[in-house]
Design a protein around this motif. Sequence first.
Motif, short mmCIF file in Angstrom:
data_model
loop_
_atom_site.label_atom_id
_atom_site.label_comp_id
_atom_site.label_asym_id
_atom_site.label_seq_id
_atom_site.Cartn_x
_atom_site.Cartn_y
_atom_site.Cartn_z
N ASP A 1 0.81 -1.21 0.00
CA ASP A 1 0.00 0.00 0.00
C ASP A 1 0.85 1.26 0.00
O ASP A 1 0.44 2.28 -0.57
CB ASP A 1 -0.95 0.00 1.20
CG ASP A 1 -2.06 -1.02 1.07
OD1 ASP A 1 -2.31 -1.48 -0.06
OD2 ASP A 1 -2.70 -1.34 2.09
N GLY B 1 -3.40 -1.65 -4.43
CA GLY B 1 -2.25 -1.96 -3.60
C GLY B 1 -2.35 -3.35 -3.01
O GLY B 1 -3.08 -4.21 -3.49
N ALA C 1 -4.98 2.97 4.01
CA ALA C 1 -5.51 2.74 2.66
C ALA C 1 -6.90 3.34 2.49
O ALA C 1 -7.26 3.79 1.39
CB ALA C 1 -5.54 1.24 2.37
N THR D 1 -7.31 -2.35 -2.48
CA THR D 1 -6.12 -3.10 -2.09
C THR D 1 -6.46 -4.56 -1.82
O THR D 1 -7.63 -4.91 -1.66
CB THR D 1 -5.48 -2.45 -0.84
OG1 THR D 1 -4.27 -3.12 -0.51
CG2 THR D 1 -6.43 -2.52 0.36
#
Length: 333
Positions: free
Chosen positions: A247, A272, A279, A288
């Motif tokens: 991330d 990510g 995040a 992510t």
Amino acid sequence: MRVTIADVARIAGVSKTTVSRVLNTRGEVDHATRAHVREVIERLGYVPSSGAVGLARGSSRTIGMLVPSLTWPWMGEVLQGVVDTVEEAGFGLLLFTCNRGTDSVARFTSQVSARAFDGLVAVEPEDTLAMLTALHRKGLPVVLIDDRGRHPEFPHVTAENREGGAAAAHHLLSLERRRPLVVAGPLRFGCVRDRLDGFGGVYAEGGHPLDPALVVESDFTEAGGRAAVRRLLGEGHTFDAVFAHNDLAAIGALAALRAAGLRVPDDVAVIGFDDIPMAGLTHPALTTVHQPMRTMGETAARMLLAQLTGEESSRASAVLPTSVVVRESTVGP
């Protein structure tokens, strides 16, 4: 000068083992002796160490934990998982970091020699796997939270890195992003190769093999992610997505795209890996691959405690699932 268990034993006229048995409330000491030893302990102001308390029972009821640094964004989640599990079992925790390099390692090994703890949970500081393996072979129970894909000979806990990379690819392809830039972590790590293999395999199967020029090695930092995207844009490369292997690198990618006047996700989607607390706070919020970091800490601690208490562990290692958390950096508001 600190009062020791030897001082208590000498003044009370008993052995150190007898003092330890009193501290551990073992029944082998008669009432009069127990009362006398406790009176000496109180008079001297003796505070027992974990080693002294555990002398009679052969254990300190303390777990050691070795980590590279507490500054890693997901380390708090791992640590909390270990702490919750260890404390629930009535054990204490000694935490060691490797912030000072060889000095830190020397301090840690001295505590191993002093039997200050009964077993070890480790998030492997780089270049310490051989040391951890040697400690395991000498009889120290060790469980590794394996963020590097090393797969040691002793029990370890890791996440589905290959499957996580594949899930990221499926998500981007579902959005018709067919030309991704991959900002990989250090390729010497097995977890990085697994994430790359999983991601690239899905793209190849879909008829869109990765462009080698769009697979760049970085260093898991925000600055590294920013520099990789800025360099590729400066060289004239085009891409419609970024898959960053953590991330922090993805956050750097967001900054570089914004500085270049590109819109996320309209022009470039970004995903990510880790799902650190930050995040969800980026602009736009970062899609992510979630790693269950707290669960990894809990699982490693349970595996270690099972060894220490003589319970049979059902697995020599544990691989925990990953999943895509979809936010605005790929699908928009």
